[in-house]
Scaffold this active site. Sequence first.
Site, PDB file in Angstrom:
ATOM      1  N   ASN A   9       0.813  -1.174   0.203  1.00 29.35           N
ATOM      2  CA  ASN A   9      -0.119   0.119   0.157  1.00 29.35           C
ATOM      3  C   ASN A   9       0.842   1.154   0.006  1.00 29.35           C
ATOM      4  OD1 ASN A   9      -2.018   2.020   0.244  1.00 29.35           O
ATOM      5  ND2 ASN A   9      -2.224   1.387   2.463  1.00 29.35           N
ATOM      6  N   TRP A  10       0.972   1.810  -1.167  1.00 32.33           N
ATOM      7  CA  TRP A  10       1.974   3.062  -1.224  1.00 32.33           C
ATOM      8  C   TRP A  10       1.364   4.254  -0.709  1.00 32.33           C
ATOM      9  CZ3 TRP A  10       3.945   2.887  -6.989  1.00 32.33           C
ATOM     10  CH2 TRP A  10       4.714   1.681  -7.161  1.00 32.33           C
ATOM     11  N   LYS A  11       0.075   4.237  -0.429  1.00 32.25           N
ATOM     12  CA  LYS A  11      -0.610   5.387   0.270  1.00 32.25           C
ATOM     13  C   LYS A  11      -0.458   6.546  -0.631  1.00 32.25           C
ATOM     14  CE  LYS A  11       0.086   3.185   4.834  1.00 32.25           C
ATOM     15  NZ  LYS A  11       0.070   3.315   6.084  1.00 32.25           N
ATOM     16  N   HIS A  94      -9.228   0.616   5.032  1.00 36.23           N
ATOM     17  CA  HIS A  94      -8.113   0.827   5.805  1.00 36.23           C
ATOM     18  C   HIS A  94      -8.329   1.937   6.915  1.00 36.23           C
ATOM     19  CE1 HIS A  94      -4.049   2.265   6.112  1.00 36.23           C
ATOM     20  NE2 HIS A  94      -3.485   1.182   5.905  1.00 36.23           N
ATOM     21  N   GLU A  96      -6.729   4.401   7.925  1.00 36.27           N
ATOM     22  CA  GLU A  96      -6.470   5.581   7.646  1.00 36.27           C
ATOM     23  C   GLU A  96      -7.903   6.461   6.980  1.00 36.27           C
ATOM     24  OE1 GLU A  96      -2.836   5.387   5.643  1.00 36.27           O
ATOM     25  OE2 GLU A  96      -1.844   4.775   7.716  1.00 36.27           O
ATOM     26  N   GLU A 166      -5.489  -5.436  10.600  1.00 36.47           N
ATOM     27  CA  GLU A 166      -4.267  -4.383  10.700  1.00 36.47           C
ATOM     28  C   GLU A 166      -4.413  -3.661  12.167  1.00 36.47           C
ATOM     29  OE1 GLU A 166      -2.290  -3.067   6.857  1.00 36.47           O
ATOM     30  OE2 GLU A 166      -4.349  -2.018   6.957  1.00 36.47           O
ATOM     31  N   GLY A 172       2.499   1.804  10.731  1.00 35.73           N
ATOM     32  CA  GLY A 172       3.274   3.037  10.465  1.00 35.73           C
ATOM     33  C   GLY A 172       4.191   3.476  11.800  1.00 35.73           C
ATOM     34  N   SER A 212       3.683  -2.421  10.473  1.00 36.92           N
ATOM     35  CA  SER A 212       5.116  -2.604  10.250  1.00 36.92           C
ATOM     36  C   SER A 212       5.789  -3.847  10.124  1.00 36.92           C
ATOM     37  CB  SER A 212       5.296  -2.118  11.756  1.00 36.92           C
ATOM     38  OG  SER A 212       4.908  -0.726  11.989  1.00 36.92           O
ATOM     39  N   GLY A 233       2.951  -1.389   4.246  1.00 38.80           N
ATOM     40  CA  GLY A 233       2.851   0.299   4.090  1.00 38.80           C
ATOM     41  C   GLY A 233       4.391   0.725   3.762  1.00 38.80           C
ATOM     42  N   GLY A 234       5.078   1.237   4.839  1.00 37.19           N
ATOM     43  CA  GLY A 234       6.273   1.698   4.693  1.00 37.19           C
ATOM     44  C   GLY A 234       7.220   0.853   3.760  1.00 37.19           C
TER      45      GLY A 234
HETATM   46  C1  PEP Z   1      -0.592  -0.216   5.894  1.00 35.70           C
HETATM   47  O1  PEP Z   1      -0.693   1.091   5.867  1.00 35.70           O
HETATM   48  O2  PEP Z   1      -1.721  -0.828   5.682  1.00 35.70           O
HETATM   49  C2  PEP Z   1       0.521  -0.582   6.754  1.00 35.70           C
HETATM   50  C3  PEP Z   1       0.627  -1.946   7.205  1.00 35.70           C
HETATM   51  O3  PEP Z   1       1.633   0.339   6.930  1.00 35.70           O
HETATM   52  P1  PEP Z   1       2.845  -0.088   7.628  1.00 35.70           P
HETATM   53  O4  PEP Z   1       3.610  -1.375   7.203  1.00 35.70           O
HETATM   54  O5  PEP Z   1       3.876   0.990   7.356  1.00 35.70           O
HETATM   55  O6  PEP Z   1       2.568  -0.171   9.133  1.00 35.70           O
END
Ligand code: PEP
Length: 249
Positions: A9-11, A94, A96, A166, A172, A212, A233-234
């Site tokens: 997920n590049w957000k 998600h 966010e 999640e 994040g 994470s 994500g990251g």
């Molecule tokens: C996400 O945004 O779905 C996520 C899992 O982010 P991260 O891996 O950065 O925690």
Amino acid sequence: MRKNIVAGNWKMNNELSQTETLISDLKKQTKTSNAEVMIAPTFTNLWHAFEATRDHDIEVIAQNMHYADSGAYTGEVSAEMLKSVGVKTVILGHSERRAYFNETDELLAKKVDAALKNDMRIIFCFGEELSDRKSNRHEKVVESQIKNALFHLSNSAFKQIVLAYEPVWAIGTGETASPEQAQDMHAFIRKTLANTYGNDLANSVSILYGGSVKPNNAQEIFSKPDVDGGLIGGASLNAEDFYAIVNAF
Ligand code: PEP
């Protein structure tokens, strides 16, 4: 048969040239696992990403969509529009989107229906806040998020659904659910599915973990029997890290 999936997920990251570079870096990586690989760039780069991955097994997916087919919804994107640029899978729910754009279970149920009406696959996200976990309400919260948005569906609709647990406190933050916490919740989710839809269906739905996930913890998390992959994500913004996670199965 449930599948192993690793989705990035590049957000709201990567404008066009950065998207080009990252995709070109991703295509240089070698896949040694059986996981399906997906990336979710921002809307403006979906078509480019689709074109750039035509000769590759990376699937380009969307981060969100509106529930209406078209109309006066300024700034929104419909399932039909996503399909027209080659997108077949969409992330919905998600944390966010829930936190910053007030997406409720009720709204998400409408988005789920719209995606299914358009034959799209859904990665449906949910997870508890830290306060829920501290007060031992995490299972209740997750159960209600899943039930409210998905349990009006028929058995056959679940062929199109991938679940992504999640925990909000792990997204994040660098903080990860322990492999045992992830396994316990995934087993609970599967039991919740089984209670309503039966064991066969429960065992056929892929459940991803997100929060994470990094190259150094992916293998341990993915080794758990009810964890079928990750929403990343990251670490999905770096090709080598992302493929280290893809290859952690
Ligand atoms: C996400 O945004 O779905 C996520 C899992 O982010 P991260 O891996 O950065 O925690």
